[in-house]
Design a protein around this motif. Structure first.
Motif, mmCIF file in Angstrom:
data_model
loop_
_atom_site.group_PDB
_atom_site.id
_atom_site.type_symbol
_atom_site.label_atom_id
_atom_site.label_comp_id
_atom_site.label_asym_id
_atom_site.label_seq_id
_atom_site.Cartn_x
_atom_site.Cartn_y
_atom_site.Cartn_z
ATOM 1 N N GLN A 162 13.986 2.575 2.835
ATOM 2 C CA GLN A 162 14.361 1.580 1.837
ATOM 3 C C GLN A 162 13.611 0.271 2.081
ATOM 4 O OE1 GLN A 162 18.411 -0.021 1.977
ATOM 5 N NE2 GLN A 162 18.573 0.293 -0.214
ATOM 6 N N GLN A 163 13.544 -0.164 3.326
ATOM 7 C CA GLN A 163 12.841 -1.392 3.647
ATOM 8 C C GLN A 163 11.360 -1.267 3.324
ATOM 9 O OE1 GLN A 163 13.472 -2.963 7.576
ATOM 10 N NE2 GLN A 163 15.329 -3.998 6.912
ATOM 11 N N ALA A 164 10.765 -0.134 3.673
ATOM 12 C CA ALA A 164 9.347 0.077 3.398
ATOM 13 C C ALA A 164 9.075 0.060 1.898
ATOM 14 C CB ALA A 164 8.888 1.410 4.006
ATOM 15 N N PHE A 165 9.985 0.659 1.125
ATOM 16 C CA PHE A 165 9.810 0.705 -0.328
ATOM 17 C C PHE A 165 9.830 -0.697 -0.914
ATOM 18 C CE2 PHE A 165 11.274 0.991 -4.698
ATOM 19 C CZ PHE A 165 10.469 1.995 -5.217
ATOM 20 N N TYR A 166 10.818 -1.505 -0.500
ATOM 21 C CA TYR A 166 10.943 -2.842 -1.073
ATOM 22 C C TYR A 166 9.985 -3.857 -0.471
ATOM 23 C CZ TYR A 166 14.831 -1.367 -3.930
ATOM 24 O OH TYR A 166 15.603 -0.743 -4.879
ATOM 25 N N ALA A 167 9.214 -3.430 0.524
ATOM 26 C CA ALA A 167 8.134 -4.271 1.029
ATOM 27 C C ALA A 167 6.892 -4.151 0.148
ATOM 28 C CB ALA A 167 7.794 -3.894 2.466
ATOM 29 N N LEU A 168 6.867 -3.120 -0.701
ATOM 30 C CA LEU A 168 5.766 -2.951 -1.651
ATOM 31 C C LEU A 168 5.828 -4.020 -2.732
ATOM 32 C CD1 LEU A 168 6.061 0.921 -2.206
ATOM 33 C CD2 LEU A 168 4.420 -0.243 -0.726
ATOM 34 N N PRO A 170 6.116 -5.471 -6.530
ATOM 35 C CA PRO A 170 6.925 -4.982 -7.657
ATOM 36 C C PRO A 170 6.204 -3.932 -8.498
ATOM 37 C CG PRO A 170 7.199 -7.342 -7.432
ATOM 38 C CD PRO A 170 6.107 -6.946 -6.463
ATOM 39 N N GLY A 171 4.895 -4.113 -8.678
ATOM 40 C CA GLY A 171 4.137 -3.144 -9.461
ATOM 41 C C GLY A 171 4.090 -1.773 -8.812
ATOM 42 N N LYS A 172 3.912 -1.748 -7.499
ATOM 43 C CA LYS A 172 3.897 -0.467 -6.777
ATOM 44 C C LYS A 172 5.271 0.188 -6.818
ATOM 45 C CE LYS A 172 0.136 -1.624 -3.582
ATOM 46 N NZ LYS A 172 -0.238 -1.864 -2.166
ATOM 47 N N GLN A 173 6.313 -0.625 -6.664
ATOM 48 C CA GLN A 173 7.668 -0.082 -6.742
ATOM 49 C C GLN A 173 7.902 0.577 -8.094
ATOM 50 O OE1 GLN A 173 10.702 -3.006 -5.745
ATOM 51 N NE2 GLN A 173 9.355 -3.963 -4.261
ATOM 52 N N ARG A 174 7.509 -0.128 -9.146
ATOM 53 C CA ARG A 174 7.742 0.385 -10.499
ATOM 54 C C ARG A 174 6.989 1.697 -10.720
ATOM 55 N NH1 ARG A 174 5.821 -0.193 -15.845
ATOM 56 N NH2 ARG A 174 7.520 -0.204 -17.357
ATOM 57 N N LYS A 195 7.334 13.838 -0.929
ATOM 58 C CA LYS A 195 5.874 13.916 -0.960
ATOM 59 C C LYS A 195 5.225 12.568 -0.698
ATOM 60 C CE LYS A 195 2.043 14.925 -4.127
ATOM 61 N NZ LYS A 195 1.678 15.396 -5.488
ATOM 62 N N TYR A 196 5.817 11.507 -1.234
ATOM 63 C CA TYR A 196 5.200 10.182 -1.154
ATOM 64 C C TYR A 196 5.781 9.286 -0.066
ATOM 65 C CZ TYR A 196 2.649 11.155 -5.448
ATOM 66 O OH TYR A 196 1.809 11.695 -6.384
ATOM 67 N N LYS A 197 6.706 9.805 0.741
ATOM 68 C CA LYS A 197 7.330 8.972 1.781
ATOM 69 C C LYS A 197 6.298 8.375 2.734
ATOM 70 C CE LYS A 197 12.213 9.783 2.693
ATOM 71 N NZ LYS A 197 13.205 10.277 3.677
ATOM 72 N N GLU A 198 5.409 9.212 3.239
ATOM 73 C CA GLU A 198 4.418 8.723 4.203
ATOM 74 C C GLU A 198 3.547 7.632 3.578
ATOM 75 O OE1 GLU A 198 0.404 10.372 6.337
ATOM 76 O OE2 GLU A 198 2.183 11.647 6.504
ATOM 77 N N GLN A 199 3.186 7.828 2.308
ATOM 78 C CA GLN A 199 2.363 6.855 1.603
ATOM 79 C C GLN A 199 3.102 5.522 1.474
ATOM 80 O OE1 GLN A 199 -0.017 8.802 -1.367
ATOM 81 N NE2 GLN A 199 0.153 7.039 -2.738
ATOM 82 N N ILE A 200 4.401 5.580 1.208
ATOM 83 C CA ILE A 200 5.210 4.367 1.081
ATOM 84 C C ILE A 200 5.334 3.672 2.430
ATOM 85 C CG2 ILE A 200 7.556 3.533 0.618
ATOM 86 C CD1 ILE A 200 7.669 5.734 -1.604
ATOM 87 N N PHE A 201 5.554 4.433 3.490
ATOM 88 C CA PHE A 201 5.650 3.840 4.819
ATOM 89 C C PHE A 201 4.346 3.145 5.219
ATOM 90 C CE2 PHE A 201 9.502 6.401 5.767
ATOM 91 C CZ PHE A 201 10.251 5.421 6.395
ATOM 92 N N SER A 204 1.159 1.846 0.825
ATOM 93 C CA SER A 204 0.250 2.168 -0.281
ATOM 94 C C SER A 204 1.001 2.402 -1.569
ATOM 95 C CB SER A 204 -0.556 3.428 0.059
ATOM 96 O OG SER A 204 -1.314 3.229 1.228
ATOM 97 N N GLY A 205 0.328 2.114 -2.685
ATOM 98 C CA GLY A 205 0.879 2.394 -4.000
ATOM 99 C C GLY A 205 0.631 3.833 -4.382
ATOM 100 N N LEU A 206 1.187 4.230 -5.522
ATOM 101 C CA LEU A 206 1.135 5.622 -5.970
ATOM 102 C C LEU A 206 -0.294 6.146 -6.064
ATOM 103 C CD1 LEU A 206 2.914 7.980 -7.042
ATOM 104 C CD2 LEU A 206 2.522 7.058 -9.344
ATOM 105 N N HIS A 207 -1.206 5.346 -6.595
ATOM 106 C CA HIS A 207 -2.565 5.807 -6.860
ATOM 107 C C HIS A 207 -3.598 5.141 -5.950
ATOM 108 C CE1 HIS A 207 -0.931 7.861 -10.298
ATOM 109 N NE2 HIS A 207 -0.507 6.726 -10.827
ATOM 110 N N ASP A 208 -3.168 4.455 -4.897
ATOM 111 C CA ASP A 208 -4.098 3.725 -4.047
ATOM 112 C C ASP A 208 -5.180 4.613 -3.445
ATOM 113 O OD1 ASP A 208 -2.706 1.478 -4.608
ATOM 114 O OD2 ASP A 208 -2.079 1.044 -2.549
ATOM 115 N N LYS A 209 -4.775 5.820 -3.021
ATOM 116 C CA LYS A 209 -5.748 6.684 -2.349
ATOM 117 C C LYS A 209 -6.888 7.098 -3.270
ATOM 118 C CE LYS A 209 -3.273 11.074 -3.077
ATOM 119 N NZ LYS A 209 -2.668 12.239 -2.377
ATOM 120 N N TYR A 210 -6.629 7.083 -4.599
ATOM 121 C CA TYR A 210 -7.675 7.468 -5.546
ATOM 122 C C TYR A 210 -8.657 6.330 -5.780
ATOM 123 C CZ TYR A 210 -4.432 11.267 -6.429
ATOM 124 O OH TYR A 210 -3.603 12.327 -6.279
ATOM 125 N N GLY A 211 -8.226 5.122 -5.439
ATOM 126 C CA GLY A 211 -9.101 3.975 -5.671
ATOM 127 C C GLY A 211 -9.977 3.644 -4.495
#
Length: 212
Positions: A162-168, A170-174, A195-201, A204-211
């Motif tokens: 939860q802390q890791a998620f809200y450290a992102l 607002p755009g990444k959270q959304r 699937k995305y837990k490690e990425q959130i920890f 990184s945002g949802l599509h960061d790895k593609y950029g």
């Protein structure tokens, strides 16, 4: 007062929470803030709280009740109060993490600030204990961006997540919330969150790895 150190927390200060691929490596965020974390740990222990390791991070408790965490995020070392929204915060040092309604954190990027605020921080810790003993609860307001039930359950099961998620941002959270909300089946939504837990920890945002 005798201070008892928890060996599991000693390990956290060396290897991190081990929740993402950077755990135990030079890239772990704990390495950036180890001195600050050790100072925060010491001042909390001086208040008499019990030191435990939960969800991979140091958690300080009073009679089995969670009071606060001391942990690293990407940009700072933090003291996070589980019911921080109920603290009076007369010194205006608490910050809200994204849409997280109950928790409040104090961010540190320098040991000098911790030394300067030591007495104040310990006052906040003792007030947080009093709040927990009183049985007060935070009354949540409706979130403007609906959180899927499965994500809320994941937060309750794992406050470090939860802390890791809200450290992102607002755009990444959304972006994650929209992605997690799309599937019609609950099991599919749970699968996406896992699937995305490690990425959130890792911050990184949802599509960061593609950029990259």
């Amino acid at each position: 007062m005798k201070i008892t150190l928890n060996e599991k927390v000693d390990k956290y200060l060396i290897d991190g929470c081990m929740r993402c691929k950077y755990g135990g490596t030079p890239q772990c965020k704990v390495n950036n803030w180890r001195e600050e974390l050790e100072l925060l740990r010491q001042l909390v222990l001086e208040t008499g709280l019990t030191e435990e390791l939960k969800w991979g991070v140091p958690v300080y408790t009073h009679k089995g009740k969670n009071i606060l965490t001391v942990a690293a995020l990407k940009g700072s070392a933090n003291m996070g109060f589980f019911k921080g929204a109920l603290l009076t915060d007369k010194h205006k040092i608490l910050q809200q993490q994204g849409n997280l309604q109950s928790d409040r954190i104090v961010r540190f990027t320098d040991t000098s600030d911790i030394h300067r605020l030591k007495t104040i921080l310990q006052e906040y810790v003792l007030e947080a204990v009093q709040i927990e003993v009183s049985g007060k609860k935070v009354v949540s307001k409706k979130n403007p961006e609906p959180i899927p039930e499965e994500l809320q359950q994941a937060f309750e099961d794992d406050p470090a997540f939860q802390q890791a998620f809200y450290a992102l941002t607002p755009g990444k959270q959304r972006g994650y919330i929209i992605n997690f909300s799309q599937p019609k089946q609950a099991q599919t939504r749970i699968g996406r969150i896992e699937k995305y837990k490690e990425q959130i920890f890792s911050g990184s945002g949802l599509h960061d790895k593609y950029g990259k």
